[in-house]
Design a protein around this motif. Structure first.
Motif, PDB file in Angstrom:
ATOM      1  N   MET A   1       0.838  -1.166   0.000  1.00 33.48           N
ATOM      2  CA  MET A   1       0.000   0.000   0.000  1.00 33.48           C
ATOM      3  C   MET A   1       0.886   1.233   0.000  1.00 33.48           C
ATOM      4  SD  MET A   1      -2.193   2.115   2.630  1.00 33.48           S
ATOM      5  CE  MET A   1      -0.907   1.804   3.724  1.00 33.48           C
ATOM      6  N   VAL A   2       0.448   2.239  -0.747  1.00 38.34           N
ATOM      7  CA  VAL A   2       1.154   3.516  -0.805  1.00 38.34           C
ATOM      8  C   VAL A   2       0.116   4.611  -0.596  1.00 38.34           C
ATOM      9  CG1 VAL A   2       2.431   5.109  -2.291  1.00 38.34           C
ATOM     10  CG2 VAL A   2       2.869   2.656  -2.462  1.00 38.34           C
ATOM     11  N   ILE A   3       0.453   5.614   0.187  1.00 39.97           N
ATOM     12  CA  ILE A   3      -0.374   6.811   0.311  1.00 39.97           C
ATOM     13  C   ILE A   3       0.567   8.004   0.220  1.00 39.97           C
ATOM     14  CG2 ILE A   3      -0.330   6.755   2.822  1.00 39.97           C
ATOM     15  CD1 ILE A   3      -3.175   7.960   2.762  1.00 39.97           C
ATOM     16  N   ASP A   4       0.189   8.986  -0.622  1.00 39.71           N
ATOM     17  CA  ASP A   4       1.083  10.121  -0.859  1.00 39.71           C
ATOM     18  C   ASP A   4       0.284  11.255  -1.482  1.00 39.71           C
ATOM     19  OD1 ASP A   4       3.382  11.701  -1.159  1.00 39.71           O
ATOM     20  OD2 ASP A   4       4.501  10.167  -2.235  1.00 39.71           O
ATOM     21  N   LYS A   5       0.978  12.367  -1.746  1.00 40.25           N
ATOM     22  CA  LYS A   5       0.384  13.501  -2.442  1.00 40.25           C
ATOM     23  C   LYS A   5       0.365  13.212  -3.938  1.00 40.25           C
ATOM     24  CE  LYS A   5       1.681  17.067   0.845  1.00 40.25           C
ATOM     25  NZ  LYS A   5       2.389  18.343   1.009  1.00 40.25           N
ATOM     26  N   LEU A   6      -0.681  13.675  -4.602  1.00 40.27           N
ATOM     27  CA  LEU A   6      -0.844  13.449  -6.034  1.00 40.27           C
ATOM     28  C   LEU A   6       0.342  13.983  -6.838  1.00 40.27           C
ATOM     29  CD1 LEU A   6      -2.797  12.125  -7.945  1.00 40.27           C
ATOM     30  CD2 LEU A   6      -4.063  14.265  -8.083  1.00 40.27           C
ATOM     31  N   GLN A  73      -6.581   4.995  -5.896  1.00 35.17           N
ATOM     32  CA  GLN A  73      -7.781   5.718  -5.498  1.00 35.17           C
ATOM     33  C   GLN A  73      -7.424   7.175  -5.216  1.00 35.17           C
ATOM     34  OE1 GLN A  73     -10.677   3.775  -3.232  1.00 35.17           O
ATOM     35  NE2 GLN A  73     -10.141   1.764  -4.002  1.00 35.17           N
ATOM     36  N   ILE A  74      -8.180   8.078  -5.872  1.00 33.09           N
ATOM     37  CA  ILE A  74      -7.879   9.510  -5.823  1.00 33.09           C
ATOM     38  C   ILE A  74      -9.164  10.280  -5.520  1.00 33.09           C
ATOM     39  CG2 ILE A  74      -6.956  11.478  -7.109  1.00 33.09           C
ATOM     40  CD1 ILE A  74      -5.679   9.347  -9.050  1.00 33.09           C
ATOM     41  N   PRO A  75      -9.326  10.809  -4.309  1.00 36.44           N
ATOM     42  CA  PRO A  75     -10.506  11.630  -4.038  1.00 36.44           C
ATOM     43  C   PRO A  75     -10.377  12.994  -4.727  1.00 36.44           C
ATOM     44  CG  PRO A  75      -9.121  11.515  -2.087  1.00 36.44           C
ATOM     45  CD  PRO A  75      -8.491  10.640  -3.123  1.00 36.44           C
ATOM     46  N   LEU A  76     -11.475  13.437  -5.344  1.00 41.01           N
ATOM     47  CA  LEU A  76     -11.491  14.750  -5.989  1.00 41.01           C
ATOM     48  C   LEU A  76     -12.151  15.792  -5.101  1.00 41.01           C
ATOM     49  CD1 LEU A  76     -12.467  13.699  -9.621  1.00 41.01           C
ATOM     50  CD2 LEU A  76     -10.193  14.292  -8.756  1.00 41.01           C
ATOM     51  N   PHE A 119      -3.438  10.448  -3.001  1.00 40.39           N
ATOM     52  CA  PHE A 119      -3.850   9.192  -3.618  1.00 40.39           C
ATOM     53  C   PHE A 119      -3.431   8.050  -2.717  1.00 40.39           C
ATOM     54  CE2 PHE A 119       0.503   9.693  -4.979  1.00 40.39           C
ATOM     55  CZ  PHE A 119       1.021   8.419  -4.915  1.00 40.39           C
ATOM     56  N   ALA A 120      -4.050   6.893  -2.950  1.00 37.42           N
ATOM     57  CA  ALA A 120      -3.664   5.656  -2.260  1.00 37.42           C
ATOM     58  C   ALA A 120      -3.603   4.555  -3.308  1.00 37.42           C
ATOM     59  CB  ALA A 120      -4.656   5.304  -1.163  1.00 37.42           C
ATOM     60  N   ILE A 121      -2.563   3.729  -3.251  1.00 33.27           N
ATOM     61  CA  ILE A 121      -2.417   2.586  -4.152  1.00 33.27           C
ATOM     62  C   ILE A 121      -2.586   1.323  -3.315  1.00 33.27           C
ATOM     63  CG2 ILE A 121      -0.929   1.343  -5.766  1.00 33.27           C
ATOM     64  CD1 ILE A 121       0.627   3.948  -6.226  1.00 33.27           C
ATOM     65  N   PRO A 124      -2.648  -6.344  -4.684  1.00 32.58           N
ATOM     66  CA  PRO A 124      -3.423  -7.527  -4.295  1.00 32.58           C
ATOM     67  C   PRO A 124      -3.254  -7.948  -2.832  1.00 32.58           C
ATOM     68  CG  PRO A 124      -2.581  -7.837  -6.497  1.00 32.58           C
ATOM     69  CD  PRO A 124      -1.963  -6.555  -5.966  1.00 32.58           C
ATOM     70  N   GLN A 125      -2.141  -7.654  -2.221  1.00 29.59           N
ATOM     71  CA  GLN A 125      -1.917  -8.031  -0.823  1.00 29.59           C
ATOM     72  C   GLN A 125      -2.526  -7.045   0.182  1.00 29.59           C
ATOM     73  OE1 GLN A 125       0.547  -7.126  -2.966  1.00 29.59           O
ATOM     74  NE2 GLN A 125       1.989  -5.750  -1.969  1.00 29.59           N
ATOM     75  N   ASP A 126      -3.187  -5.993  -0.329  1.00 34.92           N
ATOM     76  CA  ASP A 126      -3.728  -4.938   0.525  1.00 34.92           C
ATOM     77  C   ASP A 126      -5.247  -4.979   0.559  1.00 34.92           C
ATOM     78  OD1 ASP A 126      -1.108  -3.836   0.873  1.00 34.92           O
ATOM     79  OD2 ASP A 126      -1.305  -2.822  -1.063  1.00 34.92           O
ATOM     80  N   ALA A 127      -5.812  -5.439   1.657  1.00 34.78           N
ATOM     81  CA  ALA A 127      -7.265  -5.374   1.818  1.00 34.78           C
ATOM     82  C   ALA A 127      -7.622  -3.939   2.187  1.00 34.78           C
ATOM     83  CB  ALA A 127      -7.724  -6.339   2.900  1.00 34.78           C
ATOM     84  N   HIS A 128      -8.626  -3.409   1.513  1.00 37.51           N
ATOM     85  CA  HIS A 128      -9.009  -2.027   1.747  1.00 37.51           C
ATOM     86  C   HIS A 128     -10.525  -1.905   1.794  1.00 37.51           C
ATOM     87  CE1 HIS A 128      -8.496  -2.747  -2.556  1.00 37.51           C
ATOM     88  NE2 HIS A 128      -9.393  -1.816  -2.791  1.00 37.51           N
ATOM     89  N   ALA A 129     -10.993  -0.959   2.591  1.00 38.92           N
ATOM     90  CA  ALA A 129     -12.417  -0.676   2.761  1.00 38.92           C
ATOM     91  C   ALA A 129     -12.630   0.791   2.398  1.00 38.92           C
ATOM     92  CB  ALA A 129     -12.854  -0.968   4.196  1.00 38.92           C
ATOM     93  N   PRO A 130     -12.879   1.075   1.118  1.00 42.38           N
ATOM     94  CA  PRO A 130     -12.947   2.462   0.664  1.00 42.38           C
ATOM     95  C   PRO A 130     -14.309   3.111   0.896  1.00 42.38           C
ATOM     96  CG  PRO A 130     -13.230   0.993  -1.195  1.00 42.38           C
ATOM     97  CD  PRO A 130     -12.980   0.126   0.016  1.00 42.38           C
TER      98      PRO A 130
END
Length: 146
Positions: A1-6, A73-76, A119-121, A124-130
Motif C-alpha cells: 500500500m502507498v499513500i502520498d500527495k498526487l 484511489q484519488i478523491p477529488l 492518492f492511495a495505491i 493484491p496483498q492490501d485489503a481495503h475498505a474504501p
C-alpha cells in the motif's frame, strides 16, 4: 500500500508498466469536470473510473482485495477514510473472478485519511475498505492489471 500527495505520483510509475500511461491520462484530463463513468485506456488492462460515493460509516465499509488489478484511489472532493488490513492477516474468503474481488467480514485494522490532492495505491496483498465519508466522495479509481 502507498499513500502520498498526487504531485508525487510520478515517483511510483516504476511499480507497474501501466502506471505511466495512467499518469499521462490524469495529467492531460480536467479531472474535476469529467463526467462519472469508466474510461478504458488499455482494453482489459487499464481503466479510469470517475464516481460519486454515497455516505458510508466504518461499519458499512467492507474490506476487499483484488487479485488481477491494482487500485489507485484519488478523491477529488470530500475527505475519504479508507480502511486497511494486510491480506495475510485475514482468513481465506471466496474470490469472484468475474469481478476480480474478494470481500472480508469485520472492520479494518487501520484507517487512513485521503484528501483531495492525495492518492492511495492498493496492491493484491492490501485489503481495503474504501468510501468512508459522512457526505460521500467524488473520486477516481484507476485499475491497472498486475
Amino acid at each position: 500500500m502507498v499513500i502520498d500527495k498526487l504531485e508525487n505520483l510520478e515517483q511510483y510509475v516504476s511499480l507497474n508498466p501501466l502506471f505511466a500511461q495512467a499518469l499521462g491520462y490524469l495529467r492531460s484530463t480536467d479531472l474535476n469536470a469529467h463526467e462519472n463513468g469508466k474510461v478504458s485506456l488499455v482494453e482489459g488492462k487499464l481503466t479510469v473510473n470517475f464516481s460519486q460515493t454515497k455516505p458510508k460509516q466504518k461499519g458499512e465499509a467492507r474490506l476487499e482485495t483484488h487479485d488481477a488489478f491494482i487500485d489507485i484511489q484519488i478523491p477529488l472532493s470530500g475527505t475519504e477514510v479508507i480502511g486497511y488490513t494486510p491480506r495475510a492477516e485475514l482468513p481465506e474468503t471466496p474470490y469472484n473472478a468475474e469481478d476480480d474481488i474478494s470481500f472480508y467480514e469485520g472492520n479494518a485494522a487501520t484507517y487512513l485519511v485521503v484528501r483531495p490532492g492525495m492518492f492511495a495505491i492498493f496492491f493484491p496483498q492490501d485489503a481495503h475498505a474504501p468510501g468512508i465519508s459522512p457526505d460521500g466522495v467524488r473520486k477516481i479509481i484507476v485499475k491497472a492489471r498486475v
